[in-house]
Design a protein around this motif. Structure first.
Motif, PDB file in Angstrom:
ATOM      1  N   ASP A   1      28.262   7.522  33.460  1.00 14.91           N
ATOM      2  CA  ASP A   1      27.127   7.105  32.844  1.00 14.91           C
ATOM      3  C   ASP A   1      26.058   6.773  33.798  1.00 14.91           C
ATOM      4  N   HIS A   2      26.245   6.111  34.894  1.00 15.16           N
ATOM      5  CA  HIS A   2      25.059   5.424  35.605  1.00 15.16           C
ATOM      6  C   HIS A   2      24.086   6.676  36.085  1.00 15.16           C
ATOM      7  N   ASN A   3      24.351   7.848  36.560  1.00 15.18           N
ATOM      8  CA  ASN A   3      23.609   8.730  36.980  1.00 15.18           C
ATOM      9  C   ASN A   3      23.638   9.994  36.453  1.00 15.18           C
TER      10      ASN A   3
ATOM     11  N   SER B   1      16.706  -3.956  29.146  1.00 15.77           N
ATOM     12  CA  SER B   1      18.054  -4.092  29.990  1.00 15.77           C
ATOM     13  C   SER B   1      18.430  -5.465  30.357  1.00 15.77           C
ATOM     14  N   ASN B   2      19.001  -5.619  31.471  1.00 21.55           N
ATOM     15  CA  ASN B   2      19.499  -7.075  31.688  1.00 21.55           C
ATOM     16  C   ASN B   2      19.151  -7.586  33.166  1.00 21.55           C
ATOM     17  N   ARG B   3      18.708  -6.795  33.918  1.00 20.64           N
ATOM     18  CA  ARG B   3      18.355  -7.423  35.146  1.00 20.64           C
ATOM     19  C   ARG B   3      16.740  -6.870  35.605  1.00 20.64           C
TER      20      ARG B   3
ATOM     21  N   GLY C   1      17.155   0.563  25.662  1.00 22.82           N
ATOM     22  CA  GLY C   1      18.551   1.315  25.851  1.00 22.82           C
ATOM     23  C   GLY C   1      19.570   0.348  26.610  1.00 22.82           C
ATOM     24  N   SER C   2      20.252   0.651  27.207  1.00 18.71           N
ATOM     25  CA  SER C   2      21.189   0.056  28.202  1.00 18.71           C
ATOM     26  C   SER C   2      22.619  -0.384  27.565  1.00 18.71           C
ATOM     27  N   CYS C   3      23.380  -1.036  28.389  1.00 19.73           N
ATOM     28  CA  CYS C   3      24.578  -1.676  27.722  1.00 19.73           C
ATOM     29  C   CYS C   3      24.165  -3.060  26.940  1.00 19.73           C
ATOM     30  N   THR C   4      23.001  -3.548  27.174  1.00 19.76           N
ATOM     31  CA  THR C   4      22.828  -4.697  26.473  1.00 19.76           C
ATOM     32  C   THR C   4      22.042  -4.331  25.254  1.00 19.76           C
TER      33      THR C   4
ATOM     34  N   GLY D   1      13.206  -3.980  42.655  1.00 16.95           N
ATOM     35  CA  GLY D   1      13.544  -2.607  43.032  1.00 16.95           C
ATOM     36  C   GLY D   1      14.368  -2.113  41.654  1.00 16.95           C
ATOM     37  N   ARG D   2      15.022  -2.985  40.950  1.00 20.15           N
ATOM     38  CA  ARG D   2      16.182  -2.396  39.973  1.00 20.15           C
ATOM     39  C   ARG D   2      15.650  -1.285  39.438  1.00 20.15           C
ATOM     40  N   GLN D   3      14.449  -1.244  38.817  1.00 17.69           N
ATOM     41  CA  GLN D   3      14.215   0.068  37.926  1.00 17.69           C
ATOM     42  C   GLN D   3      13.519   0.921  38.659  1.00 17.69           C
TER      43      GLN D   3
ATOM     44  N   GLY E   1      35.178  -1.561  36.664  1.00 13.21           N
ATOM     45  CA  GLY E   1      34.137  -1.743  37.991  1.00 13.21           C
ATOM     46  C   GLY E   1      32.755  -1.848  37.728  1.00 13.21           C
ATOM     47  N   ASP E   2      32.412  -2.947  37.042  1.00 12.29           N
ATOM     48  CA  ASP E   2      31.062  -3.086  36.665  1.00 12.29           C
ATOM     49  C   ASP E   2      31.183  -4.668  36.168  1.00 12.29           C
ATOM     50  N   SER E   3      29.799  -5.291  36.502  1.00 20.86           N
ATOM     51  CA  SER E   3      29.744  -6.505  36.429  1.00 20.86           C
ATOM     52  C   SER E   3      29.593  -6.892  34.766  1.00 20.86           C
ATOM     53  N   HIS E   4      28.976  -5.910  33.889  1.00 21.63           N
ATOM     54  CA  HIS E   4      28.551  -6.071  32.634  1.00 21.63           C
ATOM     55  C   HIS E   4      29.840  -5.989  31.542  1.00 21.63           C
ATOM     56  N   THR E   5      30.907  -5.998  32.305  1.00 19.14           N
ATOM     57  CA  THR E   5      32.286  -5.906  31.732  1.00 19.14           C
ATOM     58  C   THR E   5      32.403  -7.079  30.606  1.00 19.14           C
TER      59      THR E   5
ATOM     60  N   GLY F   1      22.843   7.258  28.361  1.00 23.11           N
ATOM     61  CA  GLY F   1      23.323   6.914  29.758  1.00 23.11           C
ATOM     62  C   GLY F   1      22.637   5.783  30.229  1.00 23.11           C
ATOM     63  N   CYS F   2      22.929   5.194  31.166  1.00 19.94           N
ATOM     64  CA  CYS F   2      22.187   3.923  31.859  1.00 19.94           C
ATOM     65  C   CYS F   2      20.696   4.151  32.073  1.00 19.94           C
ATOM     66  N   SER F   3      20.145   5.427  32.426  1.00 12.81           N
ATOM     67  CA  SER F   3      18.787   5.827  32.660  1.00 12.81           C
ATOM     68  C   SER F   3      17.973   4.752  33.518  1.00 12.81           C
ATOM     69  N   MET F   4      17.069   4.184  32.791  1.00  4.38           N
ATOM     70  CA  MET F   4      16.115   3.427  33.602  1.00  4.38           C
ATOM     71  C   MET F   4      16.478   2.028  33.737  1.00  4.38           C
ATOM     72  N   CYS F   5      17.650   1.549  33.395  1.00  4.15           N
ATOM     73  CA  CYS F   5      18.234   0.162  33.669  1.00  4.15           C
ATOM     74  C   CYS F   5      18.431  -0.111  34.943  1.00  4.15           C
ATOM     75  N   LEU F   6      18.914   1.170  35.680  1.00  5.61           N
ATOM     76  CA  LEU F   6      18.928   0.964  37.241  1.00  5.61           C
ATOM     77  C   LEU F   6      18.455   2.166  37.660  1.00  5.61           C
ATOM     78  N   ALA F   7      17.878   3.175  37.279  1.00  5.95           N
ATOM     79  CA  ALA F   7      17.304   4.135  37.844  1.00  5.95           C
ATOM     80  C   ALA F   7      17.913   4.804  39.027  1.00  5.95           C
TER      81      ALA F   7
ATOM     82  N   GLY G   1      28.974   7.803  27.071  1.00 10.73           N
ATOM     83  CA  GLY G   1      27.898   6.884  26.958  1.00 10.73           C
ATOM     84  C   GLY G   1      27.996   5.889  27.782  1.00 10.73           C
ATOM     85  N   VAL G   2      27.112   4.718  27.710  1.00 11.26           N
ATOM     86  CA  VAL G   2      27.302   3.583  28.981  1.00 11.26           C
ATOM     87  C   VAL G   2      28.768   3.150  28.454  1.00 11.26           C
ATOM     88  N   VAL G   3      29.627   3.101  29.517  1.00  4.70           N
ATOM     89  CA  VAL G   3      30.816   2.483  29.379  1.00  4.70           C
ATOM     90  C   VAL G   3      30.940   1.137  28.381  1.00  4.70           C
ATOM     91  N   HIS G   4      30.088   0.351  28.449  1.00  5.87           N
ATOM     92  CA  HIS G   4      30.383  -0.699  27.740  1.00  5.87           C
ATOM     93  C   HIS G   4      30.036  -0.776  26.286  1.00  5.87           C
ATOM     94  N   VAL G   5      29.082   0.395  25.887  1.00  6.06           N
ATOM     95  CA  VAL G   5      29.078   1.000  24.702  1.00  6.06           C
ATOM     96  C   VAL G   5      30.174   1.847  24.275  1.00  6.06           C
TER      97      VAL G   5
HETATM   98  S1  SF4 Z   1      23.821  -2.750  33.319  1.00  5.38           S
HETATM   99 FE1  SF4 Z   1      22.636  -0.629  33.219  1.00  5.38          FE
HETATM  100  S2  SF4 Z   1      23.669   0.363  34.894  1.00  5.38           S
HETATM  101 FE2  SF4 Z   1      25.085  -1.323  34.485  1.00  5.38          FE
HETATM  102  S3  SF4 Z   1      26.506  -0.432  32.842  1.00  5.38           S
HETATM  103 FE3  SF4 Z   1      24.822  -1.477  31.779  1.00  5.38          FE
HETATM  104  S4  SF4 Z   1      23.260   0.061  31.230  1.00  5.38           S
HETATM  105 FE4  SF4 Z   1      24.526   0.780  32.954  1.00  5.38          FE
END
Ligand code: SF4
Lengths: 467, 212
Positions: free
Chosen positions: A62-64, A429-431, A345-348, A435-437, A127-131, A407-413, A106-110
């Motif tokens: 998802d991330h890249n 997104s959530n952060r 977008g994003s998992c949020t 430099g995040r985006q 292996g992702d904080s937004h679990t 995908g994660c797209s511009m959530c973390l670029a 898709g984004v793993v959390h979706v």
């Molecule tokens: S926070 Fe952004 S980069 Fe991390 S899993 Fe969610 S959508 Fe992907």
């Protein structure tokens, strides 16, 4: 004895207890993506280990991965290698993967909740904080690092110390125009980005119960931005109705058995928490972050704060650095801030309900001329298909938004979607870290409706005044 | 994993709160599939004036001379002094990998984000939590050039150049693993029988967890 929701799940998963108070916890579900797993698989290989229970793990990249022209593959060779490494590792170790060409990707959390891979009462890691997102199901969901990814693959367990517990009770009716995202940002504004450190948070109260599953996922997703490792919501009819019939959810007699068990997944009456925070829902307004930490947030009707009101010197210097990075002056009204790009977008906020909310604002309107790019990136291939079936894609494209692949797209670029230095973005997104985006990019976190409205107006607006 | 016993090291003071994992190691470097090689890119956006990309040779990149790691007096630092909520943000272990690869073995702060704190122990880095006032004082003392601290994990103490000893708390199991440089997967696998017994019971009491 009265127990909390967290206690109940914890106790059901203790394999053994150690003298120092830590416990070996059994992990039911392990979600895997391409960024934090290669070194873990490599570790397994080097020590000659195999996954303990490969069937508990499900992977998706998802991330890249690119959000356009996906049939052309991934252009960036470094990104491509990482995704191919995930494919190869899943093949080698017998792990189910929804690859880039699978509609379930898709984004793993979706993806996880959508497939019914996340079930109430489970321990879920990734292996992702937004679990923390998966806690919305009355599950204990934790983000872990790569060493722990390897540990869970090899042993199906995690060594954990029981955290303190906090209950945040939001009672009342969420005002018109306010969403779970505003609730999450409002809470972080109150307790700070380290306010939940060392805690497992349970979100409760009538305003939380009245949220849809999508809303609860948004709320739990952001628990990590308050420093908490998990956020959770008790199981009720909303949870059960969402899970029923999902591909990986139990069926038939097993469903009956499971549902009866899940109905018990709530904190008992009268149970004490280490910390309890009541918040009236009526205080919540549409929120906009102005700085470089999610706690730097104000109501849309407010202004960028004045350093005079900082609580101490450390906060004051943090604010000053944020003003500089964000290119903002104290006391600037939020609605006077123009944006260059918009990301929905994003998992949020990449679920169907989020896209409906944004489309509701975009319908029949046009993106403002000063907006260089307004992106809508569905959280998964299935969200995309659903949105297209509802005609949301044409609402967006007619308004001037770009409609992309999931995908994660511009959530973390990590892919090609990013901000250039100095560009300002309204993002769902959530952060909003520096430099995040994209290096030098300036992020303002908002709800999907607020992001869509900013795209139309060209600057932040109070979405409550629309429609 | 490298064991941690006693470290005597030069201290680099990073005077910012909420230093997040994106700042410690920007996302473009997360594309690597290795555990090493991140040191040159630690704090990349603060350390260099240009945009860093994975695989770049950093020796000739334009530096931000004001940033502490570019100052001659902090070369060779192995202890990072930091502020509240250090390591917040993502779960990426690339953050401790980058700190370690650069040469930091110990980070002292008033508070850390949970996942980052945990990840440090898996990589032979000791995160030390000290009271706010103590950290303030260390920041002040650190203005003297060549300021070094001695960190003794077994004794759970930090010793300043004046000989003052400051005690810190640490969880017993983590201390044990770090002192011995132990691989905790091997430790957990010693409990294979208990894990199997647990699974056997759960397959009966909650069979839906094993059906997918
Ligand atoms: S926070 Fe952004 S980069 Fe991390 S899993 Fe969610 S959508 Fe992907």
């Amino acid at each position: 004895m009265a127990k909390t929701l967290f206690d109940k799940i914890w106790e059901q998963h203790v394999v053994s207890e150690h003298d120092d108070g830590s416990a070996l916890l059994y992990i039911d579900r392990h979600l895997v993506h391409e960024v934090t797993s290669p070194q873990a698989f490599e570790g397994l290989r080097m020590s000659g280990r195999r996954p303990w229970r490969a069937a508990s793990a499900v992977a998706t990249p998802d991330h890249n991965i690119p959000t356009v022209d996906r049939e052309r593959g991934i252009e960036d060779p470094v990104s491509r290698l990482q995704v191919e490494t995930l494919d190869a590792n899943c093949r080698e170790f017998g792990i189910t993967e929804f690859g880039m060409d699978d509609q379930r990707q898709g984004v793993v959390h979706v993806m996880g909740p959508e497939q019914g891979l996340t079930l109430p009462g489970m321990t879920v890691v990734c292996g992702d904080s937004h679990t923390s997102t998966h806690g919305a199901f009355g599950a204990m969901a934790m983000g872990i690092g790569t060493s722990e990814v390897e540990h869970v693959l090899a042993t199906q367990c995690l060594i954990q110390k029981k955290p303190n517990q906090m209950r945040i009770v939001v009672d009342g009716v969420l005002p018109h125009g306010c969403t779970a995202k505003d609730m999450a940002l409002f809470i972080i504004g109150r307790i700070g980005s380290a306010g939940g450190t060392g805690f497992a948070i349970e979100f409760a109260g009538s305003a939380v119960r009245n949220l849809s599953m999508e809303g609860r996922m948004t709320l739990c997703n952001m628990a990590i931005e308050a420093g908490a490792r998990t956020g959770m919501v008790a199981v009720d009819d909303v949870t059960i109705d969402y899970v029923r019939g999902r591909p990986y959810a139990p069926a038939g007699e097993m469903w009956e058995h499971a549902e009866a068990d899940w109905r018990n997944l709530h904190s008992d009456d009268g149970v004490a928490f280490d910390a309890e925070l009541p918040l009236p829902a009526s205080d919540i307004t549409p929120q906009v972050t102005w700085g470089t930490s999610p706690e730097m947030v104000v109501p849309v009707t407010d202004s960028v704060p004045n350093p005079e009101y900082a609580r101490d010197e450390v906060q004051k210097s943090g604010w000053q650095r944020a003003f500089e990075y964000m290119g903002l002056k104290p006391d600037t009204p939020i609605t006077g801030i123009e944006v260059d790009k918009v990301f929905i977008g994003s998992c949020t906020n990449g679920r169907i309900e989020d896209l409906r909310a944004a489309a509701g604002i975009a319908r029949g309107r046009k993106v403002a001329p000063n907006i260089r790019l307004a992106l809508v990136v569905p959280g998964s291939g299935l969200v995309k298909a659903q949105a297209e079936a509802e005609g949301l894609d044409s609402i967006f494209t007619e308004a001037g938004f770009e409609w992309r692949d999931p995908g994660c797209s511009m959530c973390l670029a990590m892919n090609a979607d990013r901000l250039e230095a100095g560009e300002r973005c309204a993002s769902t997104s959530n952060r909003n870290f520096e430099g995040r985006q994209g290096q030098g990019g300036r992020t303002h976190l908002v709800s999907p409706a607020m992001a869509a409205a900013a795209a139309i107006a060209g600057h932040f607006v109070d979405v409550r005044e629309w429609k | 994993m490298q064991a941690f016993n006693v470290l005597k090291g030069l201290v680099a003071p990073l005077d910012r709160a909420n230093v997040d994992t994106d700042a410690i190691i920007p996302k473009q470097f997360l594309k690597s599939i290795k555990r090493t090689g991140y040191g040159p890119y630690l704090f990349d956006e603060w350390r260099y004036m240009d945009q860093g990309e994975p695989g770049m040779d950093c020796t000739n990149r334009p530096r931000n001379e004001g940033f502490l790691l570019n100052q001659a007096r902090f070369q060779g630092a192995s202890i990072l002094l930091a502020r509240e909520n250090f390591g917040c943000g993502s779960s990426r272990e690339h953050a401790p990998w980058a700190l370690l690869d650069y040469g930091f073995r110990c980070i002292i702060a008033p508070g850390f984000a949970d996942i980052f704190y945990n990840n440090c122990f898996k990589n032979g880095i000791l995160p030390v939590i000290l009271a706010d006032e103590t950290v303030d004082r260390l920041f002040a003392e650190c203005e003297v050039e060549g300021y070094r601290l001695k960190v003794d994990l077994d004794a759970q103490s930090v010793t300043t150049p004046s000989g003052e000893q400051i005690a810190f708390n640490i969880d017993g199991f983590r201390k044990h693993c770090l002192l011995g440089g132990l691989d905790d997967i091997a430790l957990t696998l010693q409990e294979t029988d208990q894990i199997r017994a647990y699974e056997k019971e759960r397959r009966i009491s909650a069979p839906w967890l094993f059906s997918g």
